[in-house]
Design a protein around this motif. Structure first.
Motif, PDB file in Angstrom:
ATOM      1  N   SER A 180       0.843  -1.193   0.000  1.00 47.61           N
ATOM      2  CA  SER A 180       0.000   0.000   0.000  1.00 47.61           C
ATOM      3  C   SER A 180       0.875   1.238   0.000  1.00 47.61           C
ATOM      4  N   PRO A 181       0.602   2.192  -0.874  1.00 44.42           N
ATOM      5  CA  PRO A 181       1.425   3.407  -0.889  1.00 44.42           C
ATOM      6  C   PRO A 181       1.146   4.287   0.321  1.00 44.42           C
ATOM      7  N   VAL A 182       2.197   4.874   0.862  1.00 42.31           N
ATOM      8  CA  VAL A 182       2.104   5.815   1.980  1.00 42.31           C
ATOM      9  C   VAL A 182       2.660   7.140   1.478  1.00 42.31           C
ATOM     10  N   ILE A 183       1.758   8.094   1.245  1.00 46.59           N
ATOM     11  CA  ILE A 183       2.132   9.351   0.609  1.00 46.59           C
ATOM     12  C   ILE A 183       1.919  10.499   1.594  1.00 46.59           C
ATOM     13  N   GLY A 184       2.989  11.112   2.023  1.00 48.13           N
ATOM     14  CA  GLY A 184       2.899  12.283   2.886  1.00 48.13           C
ATOM     15  C   GLY A 184       2.843  11.941   4.368  1.00 48.13           C
ATOM     16  N   PRO A 185       3.044  12.951   5.230  1.00 45.46           N
ATOM     17  CA  PRO A 185       3.112  12.726   6.680  1.00 45.46           C
ATOM     18  C   PRO A 185       1.803  12.254   7.297  1.00 45.46           C
ATOM     19  N   ARG A 186       0.658  12.701   6.798  1.00 39.62           N
ATOM     20  CA  ARG A 186      -0.617  12.271   7.381  1.00 39.62           C
ATOM     21  C   ARG A 186      -0.845  10.782   7.147  1.00 39.62           C
ATOM     22  N   SER A 187      -0.519  10.316   5.939  1.00 37.78           N
ATOM     23  CA  SER A 187      -0.672   8.899   5.647  1.00 37.78           C
ATOM     24  C   SER A 187       0.283   8.073   6.505  1.00 37.78           C
ATOM     25  N   ARG A 188       1.502   8.538   6.655  1.00 34.40           N
ATOM     26  CA  ARG A 188       2.461   7.819   7.492  1.00 34.40           C
ATOM     27  C   ARG A 188       1.983   7.775   8.942  1.00 34.40           C
ATOM     28  N   SER A 189       1.478   8.894   9.447  1.00 35.39           N
ATOM     29  CA  SER A 189       0.991   8.942  10.823  1.00 35.39           C
ATOM     30  C   SER A 189      -0.169   7.982  11.040  1.00 35.39           C
ATOM     31  N   TYR A 190      -1.046   7.853  10.032  1.00 38.99           N
ATOM     32  CA  TYR A 190      -2.164   6.902  10.143  1.00 38.99           C
ATOM     33  C   TYR A 190      -1.642   5.487  10.369  1.00 38.99           C
ATOM     34  N   TRP A 191      -0.682   5.061   9.558  1.00 43.89           N
ATOM     35  CA  TRP A 191      -0.173   3.699   9.685  1.00 43.89           C
ATOM     36  C   TRP A 191       0.555   3.501  11.010  1.00 43.89           C
ATOM     37  N   LYS A 201      14.228   3.584   8.736  1.00 40.63           N
ATOM     38  CA  LYS A 201      14.743   4.945   8.910  1.00 40.63           C
ATOM     39  C   LYS A 201      14.780   5.722   7.604  1.00 40.63           C
ATOM     40  N   ASP A 202      15.049   5.029   6.503  1.00 38.56           N
ATOM     41  CA  ASP A 202      15.179   5.718   5.219  1.00 38.56           C
ATOM     42  C   ASP A 202      13.881   5.723   4.425  1.00 38.56           C
ATOM     43  N   PHE A 203      12.739   5.429   5.078  1.00 35.79           N
ATOM     44  CA  PHE A 203      11.469   5.377   4.345  1.00 35.79           C
ATOM     45  C   PHE A 203      11.123   6.757   3.793  1.00 35.79           C
ATOM     46  N   GLU A 204      10.710   6.778   2.541  1.00 34.34           N
ATOM     47  CA  GLU A 204      10.362   8.029   1.867  1.00 34.34           C
ATOM     48  C   GLU A 204       8.884   7.998   1.472  1.00 34.34           C
ATOM     49  N   PRO A 205       8.044   8.841   2.088  1.00 31.40           N
ATOM     50  CA  PRO A 205       6.605   8.800   1.811  1.00 31.40           C
ATOM     51  C   PRO A 205       6.222   9.568   0.541  1.00 31.40           C
ATOM     52  N   SER A 206       6.807   9.169  -0.578  1.00 32.44           N
ATOM     53  CA  SER A 206       6.479   9.780  -1.866  1.00 32.44           C
ATOM     54  C   SER A 206       5.915   8.709  -2.792  1.00 32.44           C
ATOM     55  N   LEU A 207       5.188   9.142  -3.791  1.00 31.84           N
ATOM     56  CA  LEU A 207       4.613   8.195  -4.750  1.00 31.84           C
ATOM     57  C   LEU A 207       5.720   7.434  -5.473  1.00 31.84           C
ATOM     58  N   GLU A 208       6.757   8.126  -5.879  1.00 36.87           N
ATOM     59  CA  GLU A 208       7.831   7.489  -6.637  1.00 36.87           C
ATOM     60  C   GLU A 208       8.530   6.418  -5.814  1.00 36.87           C
ATOM     61  N   ALA A 209       8.820   6.713  -4.546  1.00 36.50           N
ATOM     62  CA  ALA A 209       9.504   5.741  -3.688  1.00 36.50           C
ATOM     63  C   ALA A 209       8.612   4.544  -3.410  1.00 36.50           C
ATOM     64  N   GLN A 239      -2.209   6.618 -11.498  1.00 39.68           N
ATOM     65  CA  GLN A 239      -0.838   7.007 -11.178  1.00 39.68           C
ATOM     66  C   GLN A 239      -0.054   5.864 -10.545  1.00 39.68           C
ATOM     67  N   TYR A 240      -0.730   4.997  -9.810  1.00 41.07           N
ATOM     68  CA  TYR A 240      -0.039   3.953  -9.043  1.00 41.07           C
ATOM     69  C   TYR A 240       0.079   2.634  -9.798  1.00 41.07           C
ATOM     70  N   LEU A 241      -0.984   2.211 -10.459  1.00 40.90           N
ATOM     71  CA  LEU A 241      -0.992   0.873 -11.033  1.00 40.90           C
ATOM     72  C   LEU A 241      -0.158   0.709 -12.303  1.00 40.90           C
TER      73      LEU A 241
END
Length: 250
Positions: A180-191, A201-209, A239-241
């Protein structure tokens, strides 16, 4: 390279939205051979009703069923649905609406009911590497198998090291690995707050990553003829699939 099974999880917001999303998956992501549909209390459309609507349009659909919602003696959701071959039993989170009645069922007790009353259905259960100590989760896996579960859907994974470790733990099981993609700080905070996910530590919450990570996992699973499901939350399907098709055509 191809996977043994590849599912896309669609949210049943409404009949119209579900039909539109199903058409998008068919057009944008022909590698998907299955849909899975969660049962979410904030929407009126139940997962098994959504599956009945979607199967003629798409084909194989796996609805999710919440164990705590099933009253003793009540018909099992999907047990008599024409064409349905498999479903996922989850325990279910307590409802936000206190007027919604729940029951003290375990996942195992409902799986056993399905085995008795709907033996034609393949039943899956859940695996969550973040919820608690691994030994406790693996004991749960053994109990669910003993009850009759034939395979498992994982919580989405976000770390290649954890993915490799979980693959070793579940080496001999039929597993749909969640992405599941995690995009941005709000999405990361939810998870982090809701599902207790510990991101690398190196997780990047961007669509590309997130696309690169999904490509890496799908590439590994394709080499092993494994199974996966995609949960494209808060991102556009177009954008994702499509970028994920590249590793499945190689």
């Amino acid at each position: 390279m191809t996977l043994s099974r590849l599912s896309v999880e669609l949210i049943p917001r409404s009949e119209e939205a579900l039909a539109q999303d199903t058409d998008l998956v068919k057009a944008l992501f022909p590698a998907a051979d299955t849909l899975n549909i969660p049962d979410l209390m904030r929407f009126p459309l139940r997962s098994w009703d959504a599956a009945a609507l979607t199967m003629p349009q798409f084909g194989p659909v796996i609805p999710h069923v919440r164990a705590i919602d099933i009253a003793p003696g009540a018909p099992l959701p999907g047990s008599t649905m024409p064409g349905l071959k498999e479903l996922l039993v989850v325990h279910g989170d307590p409802p936000a609406d206190l007027a919604h009645q729940t029951y003290p069922n375990t996942t195992e007790s409902i799986i056993r009911r399905y085995r008795r009353e709907a033996p034609h259905l393949r039943i899956y259960a859940a695996f969550d590497p973040y919820r608690r100590a691994p030994w406790q989760e693996l004991e749960d896996i053994a109990r669910k198998k003993d009850a009759g579960a034939e395979g498992f859907f994982t919580q989405p994974v976000f770390d290649l090291k954890l993915f490799d470790l979980c693959r070793d733990w579940l080496r001999d099981e039929l597993v749909f690995w969640g992405l599941s993609p995690v995009i941005g700080p709000r999405s990361r905070s939810y998870w982090e707050t809701t599902n207790h996910v510990v991101f690398p530590k190196d997780f990047e919450p961007s669509l590309e990553a997130n696309i690169r990570f999904a490509q890496a996992v799908l590439s590994q699973l394709a080499q092993e003829k494994g199974c996966a499901y995609l949960m494209p939350l808060r991102v556009r399907l177009d954008q994702y699939l499509p970028p994920l098709m590249s590793v499945l055509k190689a």
